[in-house]
Structures are given as C-alpha cells and as structure tokens.
Design a protein around this motif. Structure first.
Motif, PDB file in Angstrom:
ATOM      1  N   ILE A 244      48.080  38.885  37.885  1.00 54.47           N
ATOM      2  CA  ILE A 244      48.554  40.274  37.788  1.00 54.47           C
ATOM      3  C   ILE A 244      48.855  40.618  36.334  1.00 54.47           C
ATOM      4  CG2 ILE A 244      50.471  41.823  38.362  1.00 54.47           C
ATOM      5  CD1 ILE A 244      50.622  40.429  41.097  1.00 54.47           C
ATOM      6  N   LEU A 245      49.527  39.708  35.647  1.00 53.80           N
ATOM      7  CA  LEU A 245      49.845  39.905  34.229  1.00 53.80           C
ATOM      8  C   LEU A 245      48.578  40.121  33.407  1.00 53.80           C
ATOM      9  CD1 LEU A 245      52.244  39.821  32.157  1.00 53.80           C
ATOM     10  CD2 LEU A 245      51.702  37.398  31.869  1.00 53.80           C
ATOM     11  N   LYS A 246      47.554  39.321  33.696  1.00 55.02           N
ATOM     12  CA  LYS A 246      46.283  39.465  32.982  1.00 55.02           C
ATOM     13  C   LYS A 246      45.651  40.822  33.264  1.00 55.02           C
ATOM     14  CE  LYS A 246      42.840  37.647  30.564  1.00 55.02           C
ATOM     15  NZ  LYS A 246      42.990  37.276  29.127  1.00 55.02           N
ATOM     16  N   CYS A 247      45.720  41.271  34.518  1.00 57.73           N
ATOM     17  CA  CYS A 247      45.174  42.589  34.868  1.00 57.73           C
ATOM     18  C   CYS A 247      45.903  43.696  34.111  1.00 57.73           C
ATOM     19  CB  CYS A 247      45.297  42.831  36.373  1.00 57.73           C
ATOM     20  SG  CYS A 247      44.101  41.939  37.384  1.00 57.73           S
ATOM     21  N   LEU A 248      47.211  43.606  34.025  1.00 61.08           N
ATOM     22  CA  LEU A 248      47.979  44.621  33.303  1.00 61.08           C
ATOM     23  C   LEU A 248      47.577  44.668  31.834  1.00 61.08           C
ATOM     24  CD1 LEU A 248      51.542  44.106  34.841  1.00 61.08           C
ATOM     25  CD2 LEU A 248      49.913  45.927  35.352  1.00 61.08           C
ATOM     26  N   LYS A 249      47.336  43.505  31.254  1.00 58.72           N
ATOM     27  CA  LYS A 249      46.903  43.451  29.856  1.00 58.72           C
ATOM     28  C   LYS A 249      45.530  44.071  29.665  1.00 58.72           C
ATOM     29  CE  LYS A 249      47.380  39.632  27.631  1.00 58.72           C
ATOM     30  NZ  LYS A 249      47.291  38.189  27.321  1.00 58.72           N
ATOM     31  N   GLU A 250      44.668  43.926  30.669  1.00 53.55           N
ATOM     32  CA  GLU A 250      43.294  44.411  30.565  1.00 53.55           C
ATOM     33  C   GLU A 250      43.114  45.805  31.171  1.00 53.55           C
ATOM     34  OE1 GLU A 250      41.037  42.740  28.942  1.00 53.55           O
ATOM     35  OE2 GLU A 250      42.280  40.967  28.597  1.00 53.55           O
ATOM     36  N   ASN A 251      44.215  46.449  31.562  1.00 53.50           N
ATOM     37  CA  ASN A 251      44.167  47.779  32.192  1.00 53.50           C
ATOM     38  C   ASN A 251      43.320  47.780  33.463  1.00 53.50           C
ATOM     39  OD1 ASN A 251      45.818  49.174  30.284  1.00 53.50           O
ATOM     40  ND2 ASN A 251      44.080  49.201  28.866  1.00 53.50           N
ATOM     41  N   LEU A 252      43.457  46.724  34.253  1.00 54.95           N
ATOM     42  CA  LEU A 252      42.760  46.611  35.527  1.00 54.95           C
ATOM     43  C   LEU A 252      43.756  46.801  36.665  1.00 54.95           C
ATOM     44  CD1 LEU A 252      40.492  43.500  34.790  1.00 54.95           C
ATOM     45  CD2 LEU A 252      39.768  45.897  34.908  1.00 54.95           C
ATOM     46  N   ASN A 253      43.232  47.129  37.846  1.00 50.98           N
ATOM     47  CA  ASN A 253      44.069  47.376  39.012  1.00 50.98           C
ATOM     48  C   ASN A 253      44.503  46.052  39.621  1.00 50.98           C
ATOM     49  OD1 ASN A 253      45.323  48.274  41.303  1.00 50.98           O
ATOM     50  ND2 ASN A 253      43.520  49.226  42.211  1.00 50.98           N
ATOM     51  N   SER A 254      45.788  45.751  39.524  1.00 55.17           N
ATOM     52  CA  SER A 254      46.295  44.478  40.037  1.00 55.17           C
ATOM     53  C   SER A 254      46.739  44.563  41.490  1.00 55.17           C
ATOM     54  CB  SER A 254      47.483  44.013  39.181  1.00 55.17           C
ATOM     55  OG  SER A 254      48.560  44.939  39.266  1.00 55.17           O
ATOM     56  N   PHE A 255      46.800  45.765  42.055  1.00 53.67           N
ATOM     57  CA  PHE A 255      47.348  45.943  43.400  1.00 53.67           C
ATOM     58  C   PHE A 255      46.504  45.189  44.422  1.00 53.67           C
ATOM     59  CE2 PHE A 255      47.826  48.366  47.402  1.00 53.67           C
ATOM     60  CZ  PHE A 255      49.194  48.201  47.573  1.00 53.67           C
ATOM     61  N   ASP A 256      47.155  44.310  45.196  1.00 52.69           N
ATOM     62  CA  ASP A 256      46.480  43.509  46.225  1.00 52.69           C
ATOM     63  C   ASP A 256      45.312  42.706  45.656  1.00 52.69           C
ATOM     64  OD1 ASP A 256      48.197  44.262  48.196  1.00 52.69           O
ATOM     65  OD2 ASP A 256      46.863  45.728  49.125  1.00 52.69           O
ATOM     66  N   ILE A 296      51.590  30.468  28.895  1.00 54.76           N
ATOM     67  CA  ILE A 296      52.031  30.536  27.504  1.00 54.76           C
ATOM     68  C   ILE A 296      51.042  31.331  26.670  1.00 54.76           C
ATOM     69  CG2 ILE A 296      52.330  29.161  25.394  1.00 54.76           C
ATOM     70  CD1 ILE A 296      53.655  27.016  27.117  1.00 54.76           C
ATOM     71  N   LYS A 297      49.760  31.078  26.877  1.00 48.74           N
ATOM     72  CA  LYS A 297      48.725  31.795  26.132  1.00 48.74           C
ATOM     73  C   LYS A 297      48.774  33.291  26.430  1.00 48.74           C
ATOM     74  CE  LYS A 297      43.708  32.022  25.479  1.00 48.74           C
ATOM     75  NZ  LYS A 297      42.396  31.430  25.890  1.00 48.74           N
ATOM     76  N   GLU A 298      48.953  33.661  27.691  1.00 52.33           N
ATOM     77  CA  GLU A 298      48.974  35.077  28.073  1.00 52.33           C
ATOM     78  C   GLU A 298      50.234  35.767  27.548  1.00 52.33           C
ATOM     79  OE1 GLU A 298      46.410  36.636  29.268  1.00 52.33           O
ATOM     80  OE2 GLU A 298      45.364  34.708  29.275  1.00 52.33           O
ATOM     81  N   LEU A 299      51.378  35.107  27.653  1.00 47.32           N
ATOM     82  CA  LEU A 299      52.626  35.718  27.199  1.00 47.32           C
ATOM     83  C   LEU A 299      52.651  35.890  25.678  1.00 47.32           C
ATOM     84  CD1 LEU A 299      55.277  33.908  29.435  1.00 47.32           C
ATOM     85  CD2 LEU A 299      54.429  36.239  29.691  1.00 47.32           C
ATOM     86  N   SER A 300      52.031  34.971  24.971  1.00 52.30           N
ATOM     87  CA  SER A 300      52.066  35.022  23.508  1.00 52.30           C
ATOM     88  C   SER A 300      51.285  36.196  22.946  1.00 52.30           C
ATOM     89  CB  SER A 300      51.525  33.713  22.921  1.00 52.30           C
ATOM     90  OG  SER A 300      50.147  33.555  23.248  1.00 52.30           O
ATOM     91  N   THR A 301      50.402  36.781  23.752  1.00 54.50           N
ATOM     92  CA  THR A 301      49.580  37.904  23.271  1.00 54.50           C
ATOM     93  C   THR A 301      50.019  39.241  23.853  1.00 54.50           C
ATOM     94  OG1 THR A 301      47.953  37.446  25.022  1.00 54.50           O
ATOM     95  CG2 THR A 301      47.574  36.430  22.872  1.00 54.50           C
ATOM     96  N   VAL A 302      51.198  39.287  24.465  1.00 55.35           N
ATOM     97  CA  VAL A 302      51.757  40.543  24.967  1.00 55.35           C
ATOM     98  C   VAL A 302      52.785  41.044  23.961  1.00 55.35           C
ATOM     99  CG1 VAL A 302      53.009  41.684  26.815  1.00 55.35           C
ATOM    100  CG2 VAL A 302      51.362  39.899  27.366  1.00 55.35           C
ATOM    101  N   ASP A 303      52.561  42.213  23.413  1.00 58.86           N
ATOM    102  CA  ASP A 303      53.406  42.720  22.325  1.00 58.86           C
ATOM    103  C   ASP A 303      54.747  43.267  22.787  1.00 58.86           C
ATOM    104  OD1 ASP A 303      51.456  42.092  20.451  1.00 58.86           O
ATOM    105  OD2 ASP A 303      50.457  44.043  20.671  1.00 58.86           O
ATOM    106  N   ASN A 304      54.790  43.840  23.978  1.00 57.82           N
ATOM    107  CA  ASN A 304      55.991  44.567  24.378  1.00 57.82           C
ATOM    108  C   ASN A 304      56.899  43.786  25.322  1.00 57.82           C
ATOM    109  OD1 ASN A 304      54.045  44.699  26.358  1.00 57.82           O
ATOM    110  ND2 ASN A 304      54.615  46.741  27.066  1.00 57.82           N
ATOM    111  N   LEU A 305      56.809  42.458  25.303  1.00 59.82           N
ATOM    112  CA  LEU A 305      57.737  41.665  26.099  1.00 59.82           C
ATOM    113  C   LEU A 305      59.089  41.584  25.397  1.00 59.82           C
ATOM    114  CD1 LEU A 305      55.752  38.569  27.447  1.00 59.82           C
ATOM    115  CD2 LEU A 305      56.604  40.528  28.726  1.00 59.82           C
ATOM    116  N   ASN A 306      60.165  41.609  26.201  1.00 57.67           N
ATOM    117  CA  ASN A 306      61.492  41.490  25.618  1.00 57.67           C
ATOM    118  C   ASN A 306      61.702  40.107  25.001  1.00 57.67           C
ATOM    119  OD1 ASN A 306      62.117  44.069  26.480  1.00 57.67           O
ATOM    120  ND2 ASN A 306      62.970  43.376  28.426  1.00 57.67           N
TER     121      ASN A 306
END
Length: 318
Positions: A244-256, A296-306
């Motif tokens: 789901i996190l990867k989909c959000l990063k790629e602007n894809l539909n993560s629903f279901d 770790i790889k996915e989180l490290s490339t997300v800019d707007n994480l707290n």
C-alpha cells in the motif's frame, strides 16, 4: 415499498425466475432475437416468450423480465448485466428512490467477466432508510435468492452487500438525496441528480507507515513467543501495508490491492521473497528480514514522513 404489489415470481424451469413488474404503460414490448413460444406456461392468459437467456412477457401494462442463473457454477457477465438491469428497474418502481448511479469499475468501462454489481441510490430525505433496507433485502431474497453478507456505513451512506447462489456479489448503497453524489471518479448517473460531495480520501502515508512498522514489530515478538501462526498473520499484514505504501508513492490505487499487480516487477520480486510456505521460526525470521530490508528502502525515499524509524527497524530485524 410493498414488493408484493409490484413483483411476483414464477418458476418456469430449474434456475429460471420471472419477475413481473408494472414498469410502464406502453402497449408494446420489444423482443430481441429468435423467440420460441412456451405454450405450456401461461400467466394471466398471456403467453411467455423465451428469448435466449430472457423470458419476456408482453402486455399492455406489464413487462416480465427474468434472470437465469445456474447455481452449479459461477455467474457469467451476461447474468450480471441481467441482474443489474432488474435491480435498476426495481429502483424505478420504489417511490422512495429518486436517484441511481452505477459505481465501481463498470461506471468507467473497466469491468470484466469477474466484476460484481455496484449500485448506489439516493432516497427521499424523510424516508425511513431502515424500512428501505428491509424492502430491498426482501426483494433480493425473493427474486434472486440472495443473502446479506454485511453492512457498512460511510459518511451519510449505508452499504449492504449481498451474495447470490451463483456467487455474484451485489453492493447496494443508500444515501439521503441531499447528499447523493460521487465520492470517487467511478460514478455513472442512471437517473435523478447528483450533488457535490467530498471525495473519499487516500490513506494518510504517515498512518500507513506507522502501522507497517508496528506489524513488523509484532511479527518479531510473536515469533519470539513461538506463536508462529500469529507471527505469520502479522508478517502478511506488514507485506500488505508495504505494498500500500508503495502504491501511495507511485500514485496508484491501493484500495483492496487493485493496483498491486501494476507495481514494478523488481519490487514484486522482492516482495515474493517475504512469502513463506510454512510458519516455522526460521522461515518467519528470514521473511521478516527480507520484509524489513524492503520497508527501510521504501521509507527512506518518502519525503513527508514525520519520522522514518530506520534505526528501530534494523533492531527489529536482527
């Protein structure tokens, strides 16, 4: 709405049900295809006509439509279209229903053989929605032999999900007319009007990231407690949320998981390494280590994480 007033059903043969509905006052009924008269079956001294998968009954004030479904195998696209048409016809007869729309994949032309039915209705603002649900459940049971799976509420809408004997899923939602309208781009108005409505928002990325890290931790602690089936459950949830996190990063539909198959082959190959064929301590440990490397790889490339929790994840994965 009194279903008995408008609808009756008659069994013509196994798996064939006929709906009698006073849906218009015309003096004609269009018959498509090569028709064969079934002289042995009479309704009110008028003859039923079999047309491929439909039984049509022509009279001055009545049209009869039917759904043919074989309960020994799954539904066909043709059967789904027939069921949907008859549900919409029923909505037109219900004085409480003033708006109707198709939602889901069919509304934008992306439906296929395995799509379900997604319909949404706007009802009179002063109508009793509980009575509407009772009437519609009665209709779905008596006409289609459908059973309720569950109810869901979202914003001002109530959703009721049905399952037919041929495994066709039917999702019906009911909303006060003053709030009836699209909450996603998948919306095709059939009759009535729609109002501007707040679109359904995507999951918040910090929320998804937080839960994913928590699931990784629970996988580790459950494994250490030798609760291997519980650990496998948490590992699967961690995998799902990472996708789901990867989909959000790629602007894809993560629903279901609707866009999971659109993720890159390289990412999916990495995810595949987290799958286990048996919940043993070694398998769970190896699966979790692979999962944490991806996370770790996915989180490290997300800019707007707290906060990225990289150090904590490395400790969990040791």
């Amino acid at each position: 709405m009194d279903t008995e007033k408008y609808l009756n059903k008659k069994r013509f043969a196994n798996n064939i049900y006929v709906i009698i509905a006073a849906i218009d006052e015309s003096n004609s009924c269009s018959i498509f295809g090569k028709a064969q008269c079934l002289q042995k079956e009479k309704v009110s001294n008028q003859c039923a006509v079999f047309v491929e998968n439909r039984v049509t009954f022509c009279s001055a004030t009545t049209h009869i439509l039917n759904v043919v479904y074989n309960t020994k195998k799954m539904y066909s696209k043709k059967a789904r279209i027939e069921v949907q048409k008859q549900i919409i016809d029923f909505a037109k007869l219900d004085s409480n229903i003033i708006d109707c729309a198709i939602v889901g994949s069919e509304s934008v032309g992306n439906d296929d053989k395995w799509s379900d039915i997604d319909l949404t209705f706007g009802y009179e603002n002063d109508a009793d929605v509980n009575q509407i649900l009772r009437d519609w459940s009665k209709m779905m049971s008596e006409i289609f032999d459908a059973n309720k799976l569950f109810d869901i509420s979202y914003q001002e809408s109530l959703y009721r999900v049905f399952l037919l004997p041929n495994a066709l899923q039917v999702d019906l939602s009911f909303t006060p007319s003053e709030h009836f309208g699209a909450i996603t781009d998948n919306f095709k108005l059939i009759f009535g009007n729609q109002r501007k409505r707040e679109f359904k928002s995507l999951p918040e990325i910090n929320f998804i990231a937080g839960y994913t890290i928590l699931f990784a931790l629970k996988t580790r602690t459950s494994t250490e407690r030798e609760k291997y089936w519980q650990a496998e459950y948490y590992l699967a949830k961690c995998r799902e949320n990472t996708m789901i996190l990867k989909c959000l990063k790629e602007n894809l539909n993560s629903f279901d998981g609707r866009s999971f198959d659109e993720l890159t082959p390289n990412f999916l190959k990495q995810i595949q390494n987290t799958l286990i064929n048996e919940p043993t301590k070694r398998n769970l440990e190896n699966g979790l280590k692979s999962m944490i490397q991806i996370l770790i790889k996915e989180l490290s490339t997300v800019d707007n994480l707290n906060y990225k929790f990289i150090k904590e994840l490395k400790i969990i994965g040791k």
